[in-house]
Every structure is written in C-alpha cells, then in structure tokens.
Design a protein around this motif. Structure first.
Motif, PDB file in Angstrom:
ATOM      1  N   UNK A 199      40.257  52.720  43.570  1.00  0.00           N
ATOM      2  CA  UNK A 199      40.097  52.750  45.020  1.00  0.00           C
ATOM      3  C   UNK A 199      40.909  51.640  45.675  1.00  0.00           C
ATOM      4  N   UNK A 200      41.806  52.016  46.539  1.00  0.00           N
ATOM      5  CA  UNK A 200      42.745  51.087  47.169  1.00  0.00           C
ATOM      6  C   UNK A 200      42.015  50.015  47.983  1.00  0.00           C
ATOM      7  N   UNK A 201      40.973  50.407  48.691  1.00  0.00           N
ATOM      8  CA  UNK A 201      40.246  49.454  49.555  1.00  0.00           C
ATOM      9  C   UNK A 201      39.576  48.376  48.703  1.00  0.00           C
ATOM     10  N   UNK A 202      38.958  48.818  47.615  1.00  0.00           N
ATOM     11  CA  UNK A 202      38.308  47.855  46.714  1.00  0.00           C
ATOM     12  C   UNK A 202      39.356  46.948  46.072  1.00  0.00           C
ATOM     13  N   UNK A 203      40.498  47.510  45.714  1.00  0.00           N
ATOM     14  CA  UNK A 203      41.595  46.697  45.170  1.00  0.00           C
ATOM     15  C   UNK A 203      41.945  45.592  46.161  1.00  0.00           C
ATOM     16  N   UNK A 204      42.126  45.941  47.436  1.00  0.00           N
ATOM     17  CA  UNK A 204      42.540  44.988  48.458  1.00  0.00           C
ATOM     18  C   UNK A 204      41.503  43.879  48.606  1.00  0.00           C
ATOM     19  N   UNK A 205      40.253  44.271  48.670  1.00  0.00           N
ATOM     20  CA  UNK A 205      39.184  43.288  48.853  1.00  0.00           C
ATOM     21  C   UNK A 205      39.101  42.335  47.663  1.00  0.00           C
ATOM     22  N   UNK A 243      27.516  44.556  40.660  1.00  0.00           N
ATOM     23  CA  UNK A 243      27.599  45.618  41.668  1.00  0.00           C
ATOM     24  C   UNK A 243      28.835  45.427  42.530  1.00  0.00           C
ATOM     25  N   UNK A 244      29.393  46.539  43.011  1.00  0.00           N
ATOM     26  CA  UNK A 244      30.461  46.453  44.008  1.00  0.00           C
ATOM     27  C   UNK A 244      29.844  46.135  45.368  1.00  0.00           C
ATOM     28  N   UNK A 245      30.596  45.446  46.206  1.00  0.00           N
ATOM     29  CA  UNK A 245      31.850  44.776  45.905  1.00  0.00           C
ATOM     30  C   UNK A 245      31.590  43.385  45.331  1.00  0.00           C
ATOM     31  N   UNK A 246      32.610  42.846  44.640  1.00  0.00           N
ATOM     32  CA  UNK A 246      32.481  41.479  44.138  1.00  0.00           C
ATOM     33  C   UNK A 246      32.264  40.531  45.319  1.00  0.00           C
ATOM     34  N   UNK A 247      31.452  39.541  45.102  1.00  0.00           N
ATOM     35  CA  UNK A 247      31.185  38.543  46.140  1.00  0.00           C
ATOM     36  C   UNK A 247      31.634  37.174  45.627  1.00  0.00           C
ATOM     37  N   UNK A 248      31.766  36.189  46.525  1.00  0.00           N
ATOM     38  CA  UNK A 248      32.122  34.833  46.080  1.00  0.00           C
ATOM     39  C   UNK A 248      31.135  34.304  45.031  1.00  0.00           C
ATOM     40  N   UNK A 249      29.874  34.670  45.163  1.00  0.00           N
ATOM     41  CA  UNK A 249      28.858  34.200  44.193  1.00  0.00           C
ATOM     42  C   UNK A 249      29.133  34.792  42.812  1.00  0.00           C
ATOM     43  N   UNK A 250      29.462  36.085  42.765  1.00  0.00           N
ATOM     44  CA  UNK A 250      29.773  36.720  41.479  1.00  0.00           C
ATOM     45  C   UNK A 250      30.990  36.041  40.841  1.00  0.00           C
TER      46      UNK A 250
END
Lengths: 126, 145
Positions: free
Chosen positions: A16-22, A108-115
C-alpha cells in the motif's frame, strides 16, 4: 535510527503506497535509512542481490508473495536481522503466525513513534 | 487570509472531524510527520490515499458484481483499503472495511453487498473531509511561498 555511530537500514515490505509513505517518513524522523519492496518476492530478491538491512517491516497480506512466506524465506536464506510484522488484521492471530514464520515481533498498523522506539531498543539490545 | 488564521481554521476543522469520529489521533501523528523538508507531506499522502482508494473501490465494485465472487480478492482489497485508511487516520472508514473483510471471509454475498454500501458511503464522507483539509493545507503552503 542511529545506534551509536551506526546508521540503521530498514526495509519496508508493503504493497500500500500510503502506508509506505507514512512509514518512510516516520523512520526518517529516527534518522533511519529505508527502502521499499512492494511484496515479499521483491524483498527476497533485494536480499538475494546483496541488500543489507538491520530491520524488515513486513506487511502480512501482499500479492505475489505474502509477508509470512517472505519471512520464512528470509530466515531460510540466513537473514538474522530483526523482522517485524505489521498488520491491520487481528493482532493476536498475526502475532502467532508471524512468530511461527520466524518474525521477532508484530505490531498493528500504522507504525507509531512508540512502536519504532521499542524496535530501536530491541536493535540496541542485540 | 493571514497564515495564523488558516492554521487555526485547519486545526478547528481537524478537531471537528475527530469529534465526529471521521478522523482519529493517527491523523495528528501523520500531520506531525510533516516538516520543512517535506512541507506538502500531508497533502501528498491524502492525495495518494484518495486516488488509491478510488481504484480499490472500483475493483471491489467489479468483484462484487461477478456472478461468482472471488472472496479472497474481496478480502484482500478490503484489508488493503482498511490499512490505507488507518494510515491517514480514517478510523470509521477502517472499521467498515474490517466489517466487509469479515463478510467476505464468511463468503456471505448479501452481507458483502450491504457492508460495501456502507464502505461507499463512509468513503464519500472521508473523501469530502480530507479534501477540505487538503484545500487548507495548500492555502497555507501557498501563503508561505
């Protein structure tokens, strides 16, 4: 992500392009170099052709080769860096199957700074 | 309009969408990733999302209109749309995509069609909301240039 003087290299395996970008932008915040593979087969080919990664962020569902197959294949090929499953499906199920495939963790998606911080700490420990 | 007013208007708009449950905190995190090096990150991400979602919904429409539905494909597409929606903070959209996934995994055609109708409705709401955000983001960016 920087560990001492060492720059961390990440492979984002995600269709998924959006997830890649994030995810790329998030990792950039941690000064992490990242590369993207659109599916498991691309990830395998990158590694086979000499790609070197400290951590692989592996999506579960992808065309051509999914994340579980790619994880098993990477381990069979001798990849001993961190493999982190990333999923939008049921987390308990994803953790179980990713672990069985040879991954070190699953989030879980999306990755967060905490993850990402948690993953950095794992790399730091190893 | 002064830049401060535009930023305030944008923040109020985002809060409004969050109060309605259209967006969640993941949108704030997305916005927090934008910086001077990538001043149009939010706009670019939203634009990519809307284009991709349009395509995925078109594929779902095609698949669900087939006499024999390929449920594994429907599940894959619904899951992809869910993940993409999560990445832009579209929690309500992600939830209805998850429901479509469940219906597809149960090979329940009627449930799939009903859930897909909801997906379409939610997407229109999210699309309208995100488009308003993009308009303001672009105005703020143009104001800086």
């Amino acid at each position: 992500m920087v560990f001492g003087e060492k720059r961390i290299f990440a492979l984002i395996v995600e269709d998924d392009r959006v997830t890649q970008m994030r995810h790329r932008m998030l990792l950039k915040r941690f000064q992490c170099e990242s590369q993207v593979a659109e599916n498991g087969k691309e990830a395998i080919d990158l590694y086979r052709s000499g790609g070197s990664f400290d951590v692989v962020f592996m999506d579960m569902e992808m065309p051509i080769m999914n994340g579980l197959e790619a994880t098993k294949e990477l381990r069979a090929m001798g990849f001993n860096g961190l493999i982190v499953g990333v999923t939008s499906r049921d987390l308990d199920f994803a953790k179980q199957v990713f672990s069985e495939a040879g991954a070190d963790a699953c989030y879980e998606k999306p990755l967060t700074p905490e993850y990402v911080t948690s993953i950095l700490q794992q790399i730091n420990k190893s | 309009m002064a830049r401060k007013d535009l930023n305030q208007e944008l923040n109020e708009l985002i809060c409004s969408f969050q109060d309605q449950g259209i967006l969640d905190d993941y949108f704030d995190e997305l916005k927090g990733l934008q910086d001077e090096e990538s001043p149009q990150f939010v706009t670019n991400t939203i634009t990519t999302y809307l284009g991709g979602a349009d395509n995925t919904i078109a594929e779902l429409t095609t698949n669900l209109s087939e006499p024999a539905v390929d449920y594994s494909m429907v599940t894959y597409l619904a899951d992809k749309l869910k993940g993409s929606s999560l990445s832009v903070g579209g929690s309500r959209m992600a939830n209805v995509c998850a429901e479509l996934c469940d219906a597809s995994e149960a090979n329940d055609r009627e449930a799939c069609l009903a859930r897909f109708e909801v997906v379409n409705r939610e997407f229109l709401t999210l699309q309208e909301s995100l488009s308003k955000i993009v308009q303001l983001e672009q105005a703020i960016y143009d104001d800086k240039e």
